[in-house]
Design an enzyme around this catalytic site. Sequence first.
Site, PDB file in Angstrom:
ATOM      1  N   ASP A  31       0.861  -1.188   0.000  1.00  0.00           N
ATOM      2  CA  ASP A  31       0.000   0.000   0.000  1.00  0.00           C
ATOM      3  C   ASP A  31       0.898   1.238   0.000  1.00  0.00           C
ATOM      4  O   ASP A  31       1.988   1.212   0.560  1.00  0.00           O
ATOM      5  CB  ASP A  31      -0.897   0.030   1.246  1.00  0.00           C
ATOM      6  N   ASP A  56       4.194   2.108  -4.163  1.00  0.00           N
ATOM      7  CA  ASP A  56       3.183   2.609  -5.079  1.00  0.00           C
ATOM      8  C   ASP A  56       3.169   1.672  -6.288  1.00  0.00           C
ATOM      9  O   ASP A  56       4.176   1.579  -7.005  1.00  0.00           O
ATOM     10  CB  ASP A  56       3.560   4.043  -5.487  1.00  0.00           C
ATOM     11  N   VAL A  57       2.061   1.014  -6.532  1.00  0.00           N
ATOM     12  CA  VAL A  57       2.033   0.008  -7.608  1.00  0.00           C
ATOM     13  C   VAL A  57       2.025   0.630  -9.002  1.00  0.00           C
ATOM     14  O   VAL A  57       2.125  -0.089  -9.997  1.00  0.00           O
ATOM     15  CB  VAL A  57       0.846  -0.988  -7.451  1.00  0.00           C
ATOM     16  N   SER A  75      -6.888   1.440  -5.050  1.00  0.00           N
ATOM     17  CA  SER A  75      -7.553   2.570  -5.707  1.00  0.00           C
ATOM     18  C   SER A  75      -8.300   3.378  -4.659  1.00  0.00           C
ATOM     19  O   SER A  75      -8.969   2.790  -3.802  1.00  0.00           O
ATOM     20  CB  SER A  75      -8.584   2.100  -6.738  1.00  0.00           C
ATOM     21  N   TYR A 145     -12.732   7.870 -11.765  1.00  0.00           N
ATOM     22  CA  TYR A 145     -12.897   6.572 -11.094  1.00  0.00           C
ATOM     23  C   TYR A 145     -13.562   5.572 -12.031  1.00  0.00           C
ATOM     24  O   TYR A 145     -13.060   4.473 -12.247  1.00  0.00           O
ATOM     25  CB  TYR A 145     -13.727   6.777  -9.835  1.00  0.00           C
ATOM     26  N   LYS A 149     -11.711   2.253 -13.728  1.00  0.00           N
ATOM     27  CA  LYS A 149     -12.137   0.877 -13.460  1.00  0.00           C
ATOM     28  C   LYS A 149     -12.585   0.175 -14.738  1.00  0.00           C
ATOM     29  O   LYS A 149     -12.380  -1.027 -14.884  1.00  0.00           O
ATOM     30  CB  LYS A 149     -13.278   0.868 -12.438  1.00  0.00           C
ATOM     31  N   TYR A 159      -5.437  -9.387 -20.765  1.00  0.00           N
ATOM     32  CA  TYR A 159      -4.378 -10.278 -20.255  1.00  0.00           C
ATOM     33  C   TYR A 159      -4.869 -11.720 -20.206  1.00  0.00           C
ATOM     34  O   TYR A 159      -4.101 -12.641 -20.442  1.00  0.00           O
ATOM     35  CB  TYR A 159      -3.881  -9.816 -18.867  1.00  0.00           C
ATOM     36  N   ARG A 186     -17.924   9.092   2.587  1.00  0.00           N
ATOM     37  CA  ARG A 186     -18.948   8.141   2.149  1.00  0.00           C
ATOM     38  C   ARG A 186     -20.120   8.196   3.119  1.00  0.00           C
ATOM     39  O   ARG A 186     -19.977   8.560   4.277  1.00  0.00           O
ATOM     40  CB  ARG A 186     -18.374   6.738   2.009  1.00  0.00           C
TER      41      ARG A 186
HETATM   42  P1  NAD Z   1      -9.765   2.406   0.434  1.00  0.00           P
HETATM   43  O1  NAD Z   1      -9.476   3.752  -0.122  1.00  0.00           O
HETATM   44  O2  NAD Z   1     -10.066   2.272   1.865  1.00  0.00           O
HETATM   45  O3  NAD Z   1      -8.593   1.390   0.080  1.00  0.00           O
HETATM   46  C1  NAD Z   1      -7.851   1.474  -1.107  1.00  0.00           C
HETATM   47  C2  NAD Z   1      -6.379   1.265  -0.752  1.00  0.00           C
HETATM   48  O4  NAD Z   1      -5.590   1.333  -1.945  1.00  0.00           O
HETATM   49  C3  NAD Z   1      -5.849   2.346   0.183  1.00  0.00           C
HETATM   50  O5  NAD Z   1      -5.221   1.772   1.302  1.00  0.00           O
HETATM   51  C4  NAD Z   1      -4.861   3.121  -0.684  1.00  0.00           C
HETATM   52  O6  NAD Z   1      -3.828   3.720   0.058  1.00  0.00           O
HETATM   53  C5  NAD Z   1      -4.390   2.028  -1.641  1.00  0.00           C
HETATM   54  N1  NAD Z   1      -3.813   2.557  -2.891  1.00  0.00           N
HETATM   55  C6  NAD Z   1      -4.360   3.446  -3.738  1.00  0.00           C
HETATM   56  N2  NAD Z   1      -3.503   3.712  -4.750  1.00  0.00           N
HETATM   57  C7  NAD Z   1      -2.406   2.947  -4.536  1.00  0.00           C
HETATM   58  C8  NAD Z   1      -1.187   2.788  -5.234  1.00  0.00           C
HETATM   59  N3  NAD Z   1      -0.904   3.476  -6.359  1.00  0.00           N
HETATM   60  N4  NAD Z   1      -0.258   1.921  -4.748  1.00  0.00           N
HETATM   61  C9  NAD Z   1      -0.514   1.217  -3.600  1.00  0.00           C
HETATM   62  N5  NAD Z   1      -1.661   1.341  -2.898  1.00  0.00           N
HETATM   63  C10 NAD Z   1      -2.595   2.198  -3.365  1.00  0.00           C
HETATM   64  O7  NAD Z   1     -10.988   1.823  -0.441  1.00  0.00           O
HETATM   65  P2  NAD Z   1     -11.860   0.514  -0.195  1.00  0.00           P
HETATM   66  O8  NAD Z   1     -13.245   0.932   0.076  1.00  0.00           O
HETATM   67  O9  NAD Z   1     -11.182  -0.403   0.722  1.00  0.00           O
HETATM   68  O10 NAD Z   1     -11.856  -0.109  -1.667  1.00  0.00           O
HETATM   69  C11 NAD Z   1     -10.984  -1.175  -2.026  1.00  0.00           C
HETATM   70  C12 NAD Z   1     -11.204  -1.546  -3.483  1.00  0.00           C
HETATM   71  O11 NAD Z   1     -12.558  -1.964  -3.677  1.00  0.00           O
HETATM   72  C13 NAD Z   1     -10.972  -0.369  -4.441  1.00  0.00           C
HETATM   73  O12 NAD Z   1     -10.328  -0.845  -5.605  1.00  0.00           O
HETATM   74  C14 NAD Z   1     -12.368   0.098  -4.762  1.00  0.00           C
HETATM   75  O13 NAD Z   1     -12.437   0.702  -6.033  1.00  0.00           O
HETATM   76  C15 NAD Z   1     -13.158  -1.182  -4.695  1.00  0.00           C
HETATM   77  N6  NAD Z   1     -14.574  -0.912  -4.371  1.00  0.00           N
HETATM   78  C16 NAD Z   1     -14.954  -0.548  -3.108  1.00  0.00           C
HETATM   79  C17 NAD Z   1     -16.293  -0.272  -2.838  1.00  0.00           C
HETATM   80  C18 NAD Z   1     -16.770   0.100  -1.448  1.00  0.00           C
HETATM   81  O14 NAD Z   1     -17.969   0.305  -1.254  1.00  0.00           O
HETATM   82  N7  NAD Z   1     -15.917   0.196  -0.450  1.00  0.00           N
HETATM   83  C19 NAD Z   1     -17.237  -0.347  -3.864  1.00  0.00           C
HETATM   84  C20 NAD Z   1     -16.814  -0.679  -5.138  1.00  0.00           C
HETATM   85  C21 NAD Z   1     -15.485  -0.980  -5.381  1.00  0.00           C
HETATM   86  N1  UDP Z   2     -24.839  11.009   0.423  1.00  0.00           N
HETATM   87  C1  UDP Z   2     -25.647  11.826   1.172  1.00  0.00           C
HETATM   88  N2  UDP Z   2     -25.085  12.495   2.226  1.00  0.00           N
HETATM   89  C2  UDP Z   2     -23.771  12.362   2.576  1.00  0.00           C
HETATM   90  C3  UDP Z   2     -22.957  11.499   1.802  1.00  0.00           C
HETATM   91  C4  UDP Z   2     -23.520  10.837   0.720  1.00  0.00           C
HETATM   92  O1  UDP Z   2     -26.841  11.978   0.903  1.00  0.00           O
HETATM   93  O2  UDP Z   2     -23.354  12.994   3.543  1.00  0.00           O
HETATM   94  C5  UDP Z   2     -25.442  10.252  -0.698  1.00  0.00           C
HETATM   95  C6  UDP Z   2     -24.714  10.418  -2.028  1.00  0.00           C
HETATM   96  O3  UDP Z   2     -25.151  11.573  -2.693  1.00  0.00           O
HETATM   97  C7  UDP Z   2     -25.090   9.141  -2.740  1.00  0.00           C
HETATM   98  C8  UDP Z   2     -25.213   8.112  -1.606  1.00  0.00           C
HETATM   99  O4  UDP Z   2     -25.367   8.871  -0.403  1.00  0.00           O
HETATM  100  O5  UDP Z   2     -26.349   9.285  -3.367  1.00  0.00           O
HETATM  101  C9  UDP Z   2     -24.002   7.204  -1.459  1.00  0.00           C
HETATM  102  O6  UDP Z   2     -22.854   8.023  -1.421  1.00  0.00           O
HETATM  103  P1  UDP Z   2     -21.396   7.464  -1.196  1.00  0.00           P
HETATM  104  O7  UDP Z   2     -20.463   8.629  -1.334  1.00  0.00           O
HETATM  105  O8  UDP Z   2     -21.324   6.682   0.053  1.00  0.00           O
HETATM  106  O9  UDP Z   2     -21.157   6.413  -2.373  1.00  0.00           O
HETATM  107  P2  UDP Z   2     -21.544   6.368  -3.931  1.00  0.00           P
HETATM  108  O10 UDP Z   2     -22.551   5.303  -4.014  1.00  0.00           O
HETATM  109  O11 UDP Z   2     -22.073   7.677  -4.387  1.00  0.00           O
HETATM  110  O12 UDP Z   2     -20.242   6.035  -4.566  1.00  0.00           O
END
Ligand code: NAD
Ligand code: UDP
Length: 315
Positions: A31, A56-57, A75, A145, A149, A159, A186
């Site tokens: 990370d 950093d990847v 990410s 974003y 993705k 790949y 969030r």
């Molecule tokens: P997060 O931000 O808590 O974790 C992401 C981690 O990636 C962080 O620790 C960050 O420092 C690391 N990172 C980012 N860029 C990097 C780099 N260049 N090199 C090394 N490390 C790096 O987010 P999360 O909620 O834990 O999400 C994890 C994964 O799941 C992400 O890829 C995200 O897109 C995906 N995802 C999460 C959700 C959700 O609801 N949490 C929903 C959809 C997708």
């Molecule tokens: N949202 C909200 N109040 C907040 C934060 C988020 O109403 O203080 C709403 C945001 O507009 C979205 C939903 O909650 O419609 C989920 O937001 P989040 O940022 O958690 O994730 P998203 O699904 O948009 O990636």
Amino acid sequence: MRILVAGAAGFIGSHLCERLLADGHTVHAVDNFITGRERNLEHLAHHPHFLFEQADVTKQYRPKGHFDMVMNLASPASPRDYLAHPIETLEVGSIGTQNLLELARRCNARFLLTSTSECYGDPLEHPQAETYWGNVNPVGPRSCYDESKRFAEAITMAYHRTYAVRTNIARIFNTFGPRMKLDDGRVVPQFVDQALRNQPLSIYGDGKQTRSFCYVGDLVDGLVRLSMSDERYPVNLGNPIEMTILEFAERIRDLAGATSPIEFHPLPQDDPKRRRPDITKARNMLGWEPRTTLETGLRATIEYFRPQVVEPVAV
Ligand code: NAD
Ligand code: UDP
């Protein structure tokens, strides 16, 4: 297996490392802390099968040794985070994902990509099945974003097709639980923080937009199952129980024992109006579905955040 987890210090990554160690694997965690935190992995630091590397990847990244599996969670994921780091977000989805795919190719390792429901954008089909191609604004603020993705999915498939790398793609829907950051913007940490301080809950728009929330333990179980499957096309992982953000705010307020009023704020640009996963594919192929009720998940999350909130309301 010896498994590399990129993005290990993040919210989901830290839970995944914990699960993989409990399953008996050796975990090489990496990370760069752009949105993750060292303390998410503190409790694993002395585990004999756990190694952490700060890197950093997206840079020249060639970790030594052999890996059986590469899991790419790196990410920024919160809208507040990726809007603050749009270039880094695009780089990690593209360059970072390719670097990790190269590593998997070199090691003949399995590869798992954590993609997102954001690939569907502001969806015109509801609920969203994996066959839907999405409605993404390619130049809007969220595009850093969403398109990152979508590129990551495309290069993962390339790949697989070109080098026969054994790839999996998870399209993750909104996930919540302990180790989210209180200030990552969030909706779950935001509402819990506000409720615990008995402050107004900030609803963006009219609150009629919907989301479907999955507890992190369930999600991690889905990732592990998917990582062992032969399905190369994306698989949705999320909770199909959909609710409006207004209903969600009221649930959190009640569970936190707060009396916070609701306060309406402008809706951010391109905020998806409806989101609910069709998880038929995960059910049929992985035997997976969420098990944790919203109430159980939210209670655990509220208790995780409570000590971090200054002067929480008494319950
Ligand atoms: P997060 O931000 O808590 O974790 C992401 C981690 O990636 C962080 O620790 C960050 O420092 C690391 N990172 C980012 N860029 C990097 C780099 N260049 N090199 C090394 N490390 C790096 O987010 P999360 O909620 O834990 O999400 C994890 C994964 O799941 C992400 O890829 C995200 O897109 C995906 N995802 C999460 C959700 C959700 O609801 N949490 C929903 C959809 C997708
Ligand atoms: N949202 C909200 N109040 C907040 C934060 C988020 O109403 O203080 C709403 C945001 O507009 C979205 C939903 O909650 O419609 C989920 O937001 P989040 O940022 O958690 O994730 P998203 O699904 O948009 O990636």
